[in-house]
Write an enzyme that holds these catalytic residues in place. Sequence first.
Site, PDB file in Angstrom:
ATOM      1  N   GLN A   1       3.169   9.995   1.116  1.00  0.00           N
ATOM      2  CA  GLN A   1       4.442   9.257   1.124  1.00  0.00           C
ATOM      3  C   GLN A   1       5.295   9.553  -0.105  1.00  0.00           C
ATOM      4  OE1 GLN A   1       2.431   5.294   2.133  1.00  0.00           O
ATOM      5  NE2 GLN A   1       4.387   5.131   3.185  1.00  0.00           N
TER       6      GLN A   1
ATOM      7  N   GLU B   1      -3.504   2.926   5.297  1.00  0.00           N
ATOM      8  CA  GLU B   1      -3.313   3.923   4.237  1.00  0.00           C
ATOM      9  C   GLU B   1      -4.202   5.146   4.456  1.00  0.00           C
ATOM     10  OE1 GLU B   1      -0.728   3.617   2.604  1.00  0.00           O
ATOM     11  OE2 GLU B   1      -0.397   1.497   2.984  1.00  0.00           O
TER      12      GLU B   1
ATOM     13  N   CYS C   1       5.664  -0.071   7.273  1.00  0.00           N
ATOM     14  CA  CYS C   1       5.340   1.072   6.424  1.00  0.00           C
ATOM     15  C   CYS C   1       6.563   1.397   5.580  1.00  0.00           C
ATOM     16  CB  CYS C   1       4.965   2.262   7.310  1.00  0.00           C
ATOM     17  SG  CYS C   1       4.571   3.752   6.391  1.00  0.00           S
TER      18      CYS C   1
ATOM     19  N   GLY D   1       0.836  -1.188   0.000  1.00  0.00           N
ATOM     20  CA  GLY D   1       0.000   0.000   0.000  1.00  0.00           C
ATOM     21  C   GLY D   1       0.870   1.237   0.000  1.00  0.00           C
TER      22      GLY D   1
END
Length: 151
Positions: A51, A131, A88, A46
Amino acid sequence: MAKRNIRLSTEEILRKTCKEVKEITPNVIALLDDMAETMYDANGVGLAAPQVGVLKRVVIIDVGDGLVELINPVIVETKGSVIDYEGCLSIPGMSALVDRPEYAKARAINRNGQEIFVEGKDLMARAICHEIDHLDGVLYIDKAIPEEDEE
Ligand code: NI
């Protein structure tokens, strides 16, 4: 398509609140395409727009069942709870236990401007919640459950 740089959790942009997408412009389509290339290149499941340095409410997910693109996603239903490890791409090499719903369902729009509903259990539910958290500047480390030292 082009790969974009993945921002790290230490960067301020990952703590900002993202803006809703008002119109699906060519820029938004390019963002979706670039995010997919970036996520697959990094072997992620994801990725959220902040990001890659873009403060728009856009996320993509692929837990192995195909690519899902969500614009302006909102969680509309959750059930149950599962504690499991989570990581992450903005926090490389780390993971921690996080309590997430066992099932989650989100409403969003797709790149054609159509309303869609995306749902899933376990990893998919976890990815949906993780997310969407990014869009409000929330990282999994904020929710991580401390582990007892085993000595
Ligand atoms: Ni993340």
